[in-house]
Design a protein around this motif. Structure first.
Motif, PDB file in Angstrom:
ATOM      1  N   LYS A  78      55.415 -28.353 107.756  1.00  0.00           N
ATOM      2  CA  LYS A  78      54.841 -27.636 108.895  1.00  0.00           C
ATOM      3  C   LYS A  78      53.729 -28.463 109.531  1.00  0.00           C
ATOM      4  O   LYS A  78      53.631 -28.536 110.765  1.00  0.00           O
ATOM      5  CB  LYS A  78      54.300 -26.284 108.429  1.00  0.00           C
ATOM      6  CG  LYS A  78      53.735 -25.431 109.551  1.00  0.00           C
ATOM      7  CD  LYS A  78      53.518 -24.005 109.116  1.00  0.00           C
ATOM      8  CE  LYS A  78      54.832 -23.286 108.919  1.00  0.00           C
ATOM      9  NZ  LYS A  78      54.661 -21.841 108.676  1.00  0.00           N
ATOM     10  N   ILE A  82      53.738 -29.839 113.413  1.00  0.00           N
ATOM     11  CA  ILE A  82      52.673 -29.618 114.395  1.00  0.00           C
ATOM     12  C   ILE A  82      52.105 -30.950 114.890  1.00  0.00           C
ATOM     13  O   ILE A  82      51.869 -31.135 116.089  1.00  0.00           O
ATOM     14  CB  ILE A  82      51.545 -28.757 113.785  1.00  0.00           C
ATOM     15  CG1 ILE A  82      52.083 -27.378 113.378  1.00  0.00           C
ATOM     16  CG2 ILE A  82      50.399 -28.611 114.770  1.00  0.00           C
ATOM     17  CD1 ILE A  82      52.646 -26.565 114.511  1.00  0.00           C
ATOM     18  N   THR A  85      54.507 -32.463 117.219  1.00  0.00           N
ATOM     19  CA  THR A  85      54.482 -31.734 118.483  1.00  0.00           C
ATOM     20  C   THR A  85      53.330 -32.208 119.358  1.00  0.00           C
ATOM     21  O   THR A  85      53.506 -32.483 120.550  1.00  0.00           O
ATOM     22  CB  THR A  85      54.341 -30.218 118.224  1.00  0.00           C
ATOM     23  OG1 THR A  85      55.436 -29.773 117.421  1.00  0.00           O
ATOM     24  CG2 THR A  85      54.328 -29.454 119.538  1.00  0.00           C
ATOM     25  N   TYR A  86      52.146 -32.317 118.776  1.00  0.00           N
ATOM     26  CA  TYR A  86      50.974 -32.758 119.535  1.00  0.00           C
ATOM     27  C   TYR A  86      51.147 -34.203 120.020  1.00  0.00           C
ATOM     28  O   TYR A  86      50.762 -34.541 121.148  1.00  0.00           O
ATOM     29  CB  TYR A  86      49.710 -32.645 118.689  1.00  0.00           C
ATOM     30  CG  TYR A  86      49.135 -31.254 118.658  1.00  0.00           C
ATOM     31  CD1 TYR A  86      48.352 -30.793 119.718  1.00  0.00           C
ATOM     32  CD2 TYR A  86      49.367 -30.391 117.601  1.00  0.00           C
ATOM     33  CE1 TYR A  86      47.817 -29.515 119.717  1.00  0.00           C
ATOM     34  CE2 TYR A  86      48.840 -29.107 117.582  1.00  0.00           C
ATOM     35  CZ  TYR A  86      48.070 -28.672 118.645  1.00  0.00           C
ATOM     36  OH  TYR A  86      47.558 -27.412 118.644  1.00  0.00           O
ATOM     37  N   THR A 141      53.335 -23.364 118.866  1.00  0.00           N
ATOM     38  CA  THR A 141      52.458 -23.380 117.696  1.00  0.00           C
ATOM     39  C   THR A 141      52.298 -21.978 117.123  1.00  0.00           C
ATOM     40  O   THR A 141      52.307 -21.780 115.904  1.00  0.00           O
ATOM     41  CB  THR A 141      51.072 -23.951 118.071  1.00  0.00           C
ATOM     42  OG1 THR A 141      51.239 -25.233 118.676  1.00  0.00           O
ATOM     43  CG2 THR A 141      50.203 -24.099 116.840  1.00  0.00           C
ATOM     44  N   LYS A 142      52.150 -20.995 118.004  1.00  0.00           N
ATOM     45  CA  LYS A 142      51.986 -19.601 117.586  1.00  0.00           C
ATOM     46  C   LYS A 142      53.222 -19.105 116.839  1.00  0.00           C
ATOM     47  O   LYS A 142      53.114 -18.431 115.807  1.00  0.00           O
ATOM     48  CB  LYS A 142      51.712 -18.733 118.814  1.00  0.00           C
ATOM     49  CG  LYS A 142      51.395 -17.289 118.512  1.00  0.00           C
ATOM     50  CD  LYS A 142      50.836 -16.585 119.741  1.00  0.00           C
ATOM     51  CE  LYS A 142      51.820 -16.603 120.895  1.00  0.00           C
ATOM     52  NZ  LYS A 142      51.326 -15.821 122.045  1.00  0.00           N
ATOM     53  N   LYS A 144      55.300 -20.801 115.120  1.00  0.00           N
ATOM     54  CA  LYS A 144      55.454 -21.476 113.834  1.00  0.00           C
ATOM     55  C   LYS A 144      54.441 -20.987 112.803  1.00  0.00           C
ATOM     56  O   LYS A 144      54.506 -21.381 111.640  1.00  0.00           O
ATOM     57  CB  LYS A 144      55.314 -22.992 114.012  1.00  0.00           C
ATOM     58  CG  LYS A 144      56.473 -23.623 114.774  1.00  0.00           C
ATOM     59  CD  LYS A 144      57.795 -23.333 114.116  1.00  0.00           C
ATOM     60  CE  LYS A 144      58.970 -23.855 114.912  1.00  0.00           C
ATOM     61  NZ  LYS A 144      60.265 -23.515 114.290  1.00  0.00           N
ATOM     62  N   SER A 145      53.519 -20.139 113.236  1.00  0.00           N
ATOM     63  CA  SER A 145      52.527 -19.595 112.304  1.00  0.00           C
ATOM     64  C   SER A 145      53.117 -18.397 111.569  1.00  0.00           C
ATOM     65  O   SER A 145      53.656 -17.476 112.185  1.00  0.00           O
ATOM     66  CB  SER A 145      51.269 -19.172 113.064  1.00  0.00           C
ATOM     67  OG  SER A 145      50.385 -18.462 112.220  1.00  0.00           O
TER      68      SER A 145
END
Length: 305
Positions: A78, A82, A85-86, A141-142, A144-145
């Motif tokens: 994870k 992230i 992704t960034y 991102t939200k 994936k939380s």
């Protein structure tokens, strides 16, 4: 009498030996645990015998270690996701940011009001694109939380679809597109999230506007107690699209033409649809890119959704 004493002595000696071995095994297990806590290792707890609960203790410890390793791998993946992704979005955002600086310089150096307005229009478009990219990043991102909870309630898919499609009216006019829209009059309620459903539809339509030609069809009907929504758009080079990868993040079939696309749109749409008990699939049919969505229709607890 001597025989009895000898037997008792033998039993005592055997028990002492067993106790010694038992203590040694416990110390060895403690030593192994201390090593595993200090080092990142895939080793498991080993034992010499199973008596006195040693076997069960070792098995439970190994189960705990295996669970800990799986959780660690899950969080590492994870974190890598992230970070990736960034990194990718930083590259995508850098281009419009660089162009913004250039257009601001052109405005400062230009005295022609008409040209200044033209540059300002381009700046506004770039800022809008940046906002969209950041919103996509935030949503991805939200989703994936693990702590993120999408509130579910009965909502009318017909109404949400009509509202969302109408919001693209200016885009249809500007791009000279006459969408083929067919929405059943039968109210179709699903257990979903209004904002989430709008986002799903918006992302699929935007994908068609960014990558398709001037032809799009939107059809909503009821099929086997399911709300079946199909959004399709014509494509010039269907052979360039790998339908096995379209839902993967950052996938772009035509990156050169999709300068304002993050490649997260369809990935987010599929994730949201899944959280609303829906399914989303794609196919290429007659030079058209077809996105097929299905959600179970509900009749209980219907409000004013």
């Amino acid at each position: 009498m001597n025989m009895i004493i000898g037997i008792l002595a033998g039993i005592i000696i055997a028990q002492l030996i067993l106790m010694w071995k038992y203590q040694r095994q416990v110390k060895d297990i403690c030593r192994q645990l201390a090593f595993l806590i200090e080092h990142d290792s895939n080793m498991m707890i080993h034992r010499e015998f199973d008596i006195g609960g040693i076997g069960e203790l070792s098995d439970r410890l190994n189960e705990l270690l295996d669970l800990r390793r799986k959780e660690k791998m899950h969080y590492q993946k994870k974190e890598a996701l992230i970070a990736d992704t960034y990194t990718n979005l930083s590259h995508d955002i850098r281009t419009p940011l660089t162009s913004l600086d250039g257009y601001f310089q052109l405005i400062e150096e230009c005295d022609n009001v008409k040209e200044q307005k033209h540059y300002l229009k381009i700046i506004h478009e770039r800022i809008y694109s940046l906002n969209e990219m950041l919103e996509e990043l935030f949503t991805f991102t939200k989703l994936k939380s693990e702590s993120y909870n999408l509130e579910i309630e009965p909502c009318c898919m017909n109404r949400i679809l009509k509202e969302t499609v109408f919001s693209y009216y200016d885009d249809w006019v500007r791009m000279k597109i006459q969408p083929d829209i067919q929405i059943t009059e039968k109210p179709l309620y699903i257990n979903g999230n209004k904002q989430g459903l709008r986002r799903v539809i918006q992302n699929v339509i935007k994908n068609g506007l960014d990558h398709g030609e001037k032809k799009i069809a939107i059809v909503l009907d009821c099929d086997q107690n399911q709300a079946a929504l199909q959004i399709s758009n014509q494509v010039t080079h269907p052979e360039e699209i790998n339908i096995d990868h379209v839902f993967e993040r950052f996938y772009k079939a035509d990156a050169a033409r999709s300068k304002t696309s993050t490649g997260l749109g369809l990935s987010i749409a599929k994730e949201l649809a899944g959280r609303m008990n829906g399914e989303m699939n794609v196919k290429i049919e007659n030079n058209e890119f077809v996105v097929d969505m299905r959600f179970p229709v509900v009749t209980d607890g219907i409000g004013n959704g």
